[in-house]
Design an enzyme around this catalytic site. Structure first.
Site, PDB file in Angstrom:
ATOM      1  N   MET A 170       0.835  -1.206   0.000  1.00 23.24           N
ATOM      2  CA  MET A 170       0.000   0.000   0.000  1.00 23.24           C
ATOM      3  C   MET A 170       0.868   1.254   0.000  1.00 23.24           C
ATOM      4  O   MET A 170       1.882   1.312   0.688  1.00 23.24           O
ATOM      5  CB  MET A 170      -0.905   0.020   1.229  1.00 23.24           C
ATOM      6  CG  MET A 170      -2.045  -0.952   1.180  1.00 23.24           C
ATOM      7  SD  MET A 170      -3.152  -0.706   2.581  1.00 23.24           S
ATOM      8  CE  MET A 170      -2.043  -1.020   3.960  1.00 23.24           C
ATOM      9  N   HIS A 230      12.305   1.958   8.584  1.00 24.03           N
ATOM     10  CA  HIS A 230      11.150   2.458   7.834  1.00 24.03           C
ATOM     11  C   HIS A 230       9.814   1.914   8.349  1.00 24.03           C
ATOM     12  O   HIS A 230       8.760   2.334   7.877  1.00 24.03           O
ATOM     13  CB  HIS A 230      11.311   2.118   6.349  1.00 24.03           C
ATOM     14  CG  HIS A 230      12.381   2.908   5.658  1.00 24.03           C
ATOM     15  ND1 HIS A 230      13.724   2.632   5.825  1.00 24.03           N
ATOM     16  CD2 HIS A 230      12.324   3.966   4.819  1.00 24.03           C
ATOM     17  CE1 HIS A 230      14.437   3.484   5.096  1.00 24.03           C
ATOM     18  NE2 HIS A 230      13.609   4.299   4.475  1.00 24.03           N
ATOM     19  N   GLY A 244      34.090  44.914  13.401  1.00 24.53           N
ATOM     20  CA  GLY A 244      35.400  45.303  13.901  1.00 24.53           C
ATOM     21  C   GLY A 244      35.453  46.630  14.611  1.00 24.53           C
ATOM     22  O   GLY A 244      36.537  47.094  14.979  1.00 24.53           O
ATOM     23  N   ILE A 277       8.013   0.158   1.586  1.00 22.70           N
ATOM     24  CA  ILE A 277       7.682   0.130   0.161  1.00 22.70           C
ATOM     25  C   ILE A 277       7.356   1.542  -0.318  1.00 22.70           C
ATOM     26  O   ILE A 277       7.863   2.005  -1.341  1.00 22.70           O
ATOM     27  CB  ILE A 277       6.491  -0.813  -0.101  1.00 22.70           C
ATOM     28  CG1 ILE A 277       6.815  -2.245   0.369  1.00 22.70           C
ATOM     29  CG2 ILE A 277       6.128  -0.807  -1.580  1.00 22.70           C
ATOM     30  CD1 ILE A 277       7.936  -2.914  -0.368  1.00 22.70           C
ATOM     31  N   LEU A 278       6.509   2.246   0.420  1.00 22.17           N
ATOM     32  CA  LEU A 278       6.134   3.613   0.048  1.00 22.17           C
ATOM     33  C   LEU A 278       7.347   4.524  -0.044  1.00 22.17           C
ATOM     34  O   LEU A 278       7.465   5.337  -0.964  1.00 22.17           O
ATOM     35  CB  LEU A 278       5.132   4.158   1.075  1.00 22.17           C
ATOM     36  CG  LEU A 278       4.830   5.659   1.029  1.00 22.17           C
ATOM     37  CD1 LEU A 278       4.250   6.064  -0.319  1.00 22.17           C
ATOM     38  CD2 LEU A 278       3.890   6.050   2.158  1.00 22.17           C
ATOM     39  N   ARG A 318       8.914  -6.027  10.577  1.00 18.89           N
ATOM     40  CA  ARG A 318       9.048  -4.608  10.251  1.00 18.89           C
ATOM     41  C   ARG A 318      10.154  -3.993  11.106  1.00 18.89           C
ATOM     42  O   ARG A 318      10.255  -4.299  12.298  1.00 18.89           O
ATOM     43  CB  ARG A 318       7.748  -3.862  10.536  1.00 18.89           C
ATOM     44  CG  ARG A 318       6.499  -4.425   9.890  1.00 18.89           C
ATOM     45  CD  ARG A 318       5.305  -3.575  10.304  1.00 18.89           C
ATOM     46  NE  ARG A 318       4.021  -4.127   9.926  1.00 18.89           N
ATOM     47  CZ  ARG A 318       3.284  -4.913  10.702  1.00 18.89           C
ATOM     48  NH1 ARG A 318       3.731  -5.263  11.905  1.00 18.89           N
ATOM     49  NH2 ARG A 318       2.113  -5.355  10.295  1.00 18.89           N
ATOM     50  N   ALA A 334      29.074  40.799  15.022  1.00 16.17           N
ATOM     51  CA  ALA A 334      29.803  42.036  14.679  1.00 16.17           C
ATOM     52  C   ALA A 334      29.560  43.168  15.670  1.00 16.17           C
ATOM     53  O   ALA A 334      28.428  43.466  16.033  1.00 16.17           O
ATOM     54  CB  ALA A 334      29.447  42.518  13.278  1.00 16.17           C
ATOM     55  N   LYS A 347      28.071  30.882   6.118  1.00 16.09           N
ATOM     56  CA  LYS A 347      27.762  32.217   6.634  1.00 16.09           C
ATOM     57  C   LYS A 347      27.767  33.146   5.429  1.00 16.09           C
ATOM     58  O   LYS A 347      28.804  33.364   4.790  1.00 16.09           O
ATOM     59  CB  LYS A 347      28.792  32.669   7.665  1.00 16.09           C
ATOM     60  CG  LYS A 347      28.410  34.032   8.260  1.00 16.09           C
ATOM     61  CD  LYS A 347      29.522  34.639   9.086  1.00 16.09           C
ATOM     62  CE  LYS A 347      29.091  36.046   9.517  1.00 16.09           C
ATOM     63  NZ  LYS A 347      30.225  36.841   9.991  1.00 16.09           N
TER      64      LYS A 347
END
Length: 657
Positions: free
Chosen positions: A46, A325, A559, A330-331, A301, A585, A498
């Site tokens: 399914m 999973h 600075g 399967i999905l 499972r 800064a 950054k």
């Protein structure tokens, strides 16, 4: 024996990844213990993200994206293998027995992207005759589908074989050979096998190789057959009922499943399990009681504690995880294959992967925010024992783009008088993120020679920055170079950047338009973008909306050491942000660092104030302590400010004449 990529596990997940990587030009080997024992063979096939009413939004998004891939994915596989997968976009019908079930079921579909239609008793009987008289209606999910899971497994195996994937069935993997956070090889029943990269896709058996929280959840199933006496198929819709599902195939067989048993790897079908399945299925679709039974089987499972998969990087830098999973293997096969292949072949990490990283299961240790302690007893023993947990408060680590850090102080590598002074300062700061100017490292600019080798990148997370870029186009190119630089230094999953776009040479103020343009493109390319901006609340919100991992407003010009000159705007940004706010800064002294953290900033980035101090390592330690103190003060909550005095020692209860 060497292969570029070695995939451990020959079920649908492992084979799907193998095919995808092979199509991208990789050399791939798959090790499979027993192809016919994989959970893929024991499923029902399914494809039901809507019918399952998944409540976790990230999981729903993952399943929804995977279902959307299915038509093209199965067509491609069928062309490669020359075999059918029997993919069938048949929709799924979810009947309910009571009116209350209708109300509960109605809560979720209305908020989701896929359509869902409520059918009353009359409509559902016309749509699918033969349902139980107890059924009062049901939900119709037209975009859900099914595939023949056993056929899919055969098609994947054949497609992989036709592409030249080396498939080794009947090979047991006994353990990983690891050294210094890297897999050197795997010990198998046929000897040691080496590769450059490894993928673990062993389903319910994953815990046998790595300490991952994956447990087997046994499911029993059976198949009946529509009698030949019936000229037409009476059941053409998948029925997703309460604690049962009924999946008709076009070949007249009907799958009934499935139990969910926490019994470890206990094999075999049981009378109780089969009886339970039949009772529930017959209640939903009564004529099943007259159909002949063709087969019983069981499978395991791979379940995790939160029932979500474990995808992405692992503690070993050349090992990728694709396990856990549970009931959606399967999905999720096509999307897992695509995301893992992106991660391995293109070093591109989809933002969704952060929700499924193994680190979510690591213990949440109550680390004290007070990293240093002092004795203020002046030689006297304390009469009251103080538990540090009373001081640490309910804080959590700094999390940026799904990666967690204990330190909230980031530092830089520029402006130091020597490499040694820079090394000592970074150690003294206890920082975990260090920003590096990509262009200066590449050009070996003064003060940056040997920088890449000077720091331990196993312990420090590199934040490449686009310093020196004046346009969005320049910044995008340099960001890509920065990602490659991080990979070369061993941080293959590092997609941080950054972002700095600064055309103004005098005041070094960032360009808001160029920054936004570059951020939009870099987010599309899978970067975790940390943009440096003026303290503009509207720009900060827009950058968050396009998907940036943080915003980094300046306190004052780079600075300058002027301290907090944009306090009001930073407060607005913090109040409205749903992502971390890093003040960057202008901070010149520890008192200013503490002040910024007291505002509620999530972190600080400080470079010049440390590098240009008379004693940089001592200043680095001071900034560390200020950051911790400011954060602790913010969480503790300061006292209210009053316009009048209030005595610390009240007069109430004092001795008077």
């Amino acid at each position: 024996m060497t292969s570029d990529i070695l995939i451990i596990g020959g079920g649908v997940i492992g084979l799907a990844i193998a095919v995808e990587l092979k199509l991208r030009g990789a050399n791939v080997t798959v090790l499979c213990r027993d192809f016919n024992a994989a959970a893929s063979h024991a499923a029902a096939g399914m494809l039901a993200p809507d019918a399952e009413k998944l409540t976790n939004e990230a999981m729903y998004a993952l399943c929804w994206r995977s279902r959307a891939l299915y038509p093209d994915w199965t067509r491609k596989l069928e062309e490669l293998a020359g075999l059918p997968t029997h993919y069938w976009p048949c929709g799924i019908l979810a009947p309910v027995y009571e009116q209350q079930d209708q109300k509960n079921a109605a809560l979720l579909p209305s908020a989701r992207e896929s359509p869902a239609y409520w059918l009353d008793k009359t409509a559902i009987e016309q749509y699918q005759p033969g349902l139980s008289a107890e059924v009062v209606g049901g939900w119709w999910y037209p975009e859900d589908a099914q595939v023949d899971n056993r056929a899919l497994a055969r098609v994947l195996w054949t497609a992989a074989e036709s592409l030249g994937v080396e498939l080794k069935d009947g090979v047991s993997v006994e353990g990983f050979l690891q050294q210094q956070g890297k897999v050197l090889g795997v010990q198998t029943s046929i000897g040691v096998i080496h590769a450059d990269r490894y993928v673990l896709a062993t389903g319910a058996w994953s815990n046998e190789l790595l300490p991952l929280p994956v447990r087997p959840r046994k499911g029993q199933m059976l198949r009946v057959r529509v009698p030949e006496s019936l000229p037409e198929l009476p059941l053409t819709r998948v029925l997703y009922g309460q604690e049962t599902y009924i999946v008709p195939r076009r070949n007249r067989s009907i799958i009934i499943g499935a139990t969910s048993e926490d019994v470890g790897f206990t094999p075999h079908n049981t009378p109780a399990g089969i009886q339970s399945l039949l009772q529930k299925a017959i209640r939903l679709y009564p004529q099943l009681q007259d159909y002949p039974i063709e087969e019983f089987w069981w499978g395991f499972r791979p379940a995790t504690p939160d029932e979500l998969p474990i995808l992405g990087t692992s503690p070993c830098k050349n090992l990728t995880l694709a396990v856990g999973h549970y009931r959606n293997g399967i999905l999720l096969a096509p999307i897992t294959a695509a995301l893992i292949a992106d991660l391995i072949s293109e070093h591109k990490s989809d933002p969704l992967l952060s929700h499924f990283h193994y680190s979510r299961f690591l213990p949440k240790t109550s680390t004290s925010m007070l990293t240093h302690s002092a004795n203020f007893s002046n030689g006297h023993h304390s009469l009251v024992a103080l538990d540090n947990s009373q001081l640490s408060t309910q804080d959590s680590p700094l999390t940026i783009a799904g990666k967690t850090f204990q330190s909230r102080l980031m530092t830089g590598t520029g402006k130091y008088r020597s490499i040694e002074e820079m090394q000592q300062s970074i150690v003294a700061s206890d920082c975990q993120i260090v920003t590096v100017a990509v262009r200066r490292v590449q050009t070996k600019a003064a003060g940056h020679e040997g920088l890449a080798e000077a720091l331990d990148w196993q312990k420090i997370w590199m934040l490449p920055n686009t310093a020196g870029c004046q346009t969005a186009e320049e910044a995008i190119r340099v960001a890509r170079l920065g990602r490659e630089m991080a990979k070369l230094l061993g941080q293959e999953d590092n997609n941080f950047v950054k972002l700095e776009v600064i055309p103004d040479p005098k005041y070094l103020l960032p360009d808001p338009i160029g920054t936004l343009q570059a951020a939009e493109q870099l987010v599309k390319e899978g970067f975790a973008v940390l943009p440096y901006i003026n303290a503009d609340p509207m720009l900060a919100k827009r950058l968050e909306e396009v998907g940036c991992a943080t915003v980094m407003p300046l306190a004052s010009p780079i600075g300058s050491g002027q301290g907090l000159k944009t306090t009001a705007n930073i407060q607005i940004i913090i109040e409205n942000a749903g992502i971390p706010v890093v003040v960057d800064a202008g901070i010149g002294a520890p008192s200013e660092a503490a002040q910024a953290m007291e505002l509620g900033a999530d972190a600080l980035l400080i470079n010049s104030a440390i590098a240009l101090a008379k004693n940089p390592p001592a200043m680095a330690r001071a900034m560390n302590l200020a950051t911790v103190a400011g954060r602790l003060a913010y969480i503790a909550g300061r006292m209210p400010i009053k316009d009048y005095a209030s005595a610390s020692s009240p007069l109430t209860g004092t001795i008077t004449k």
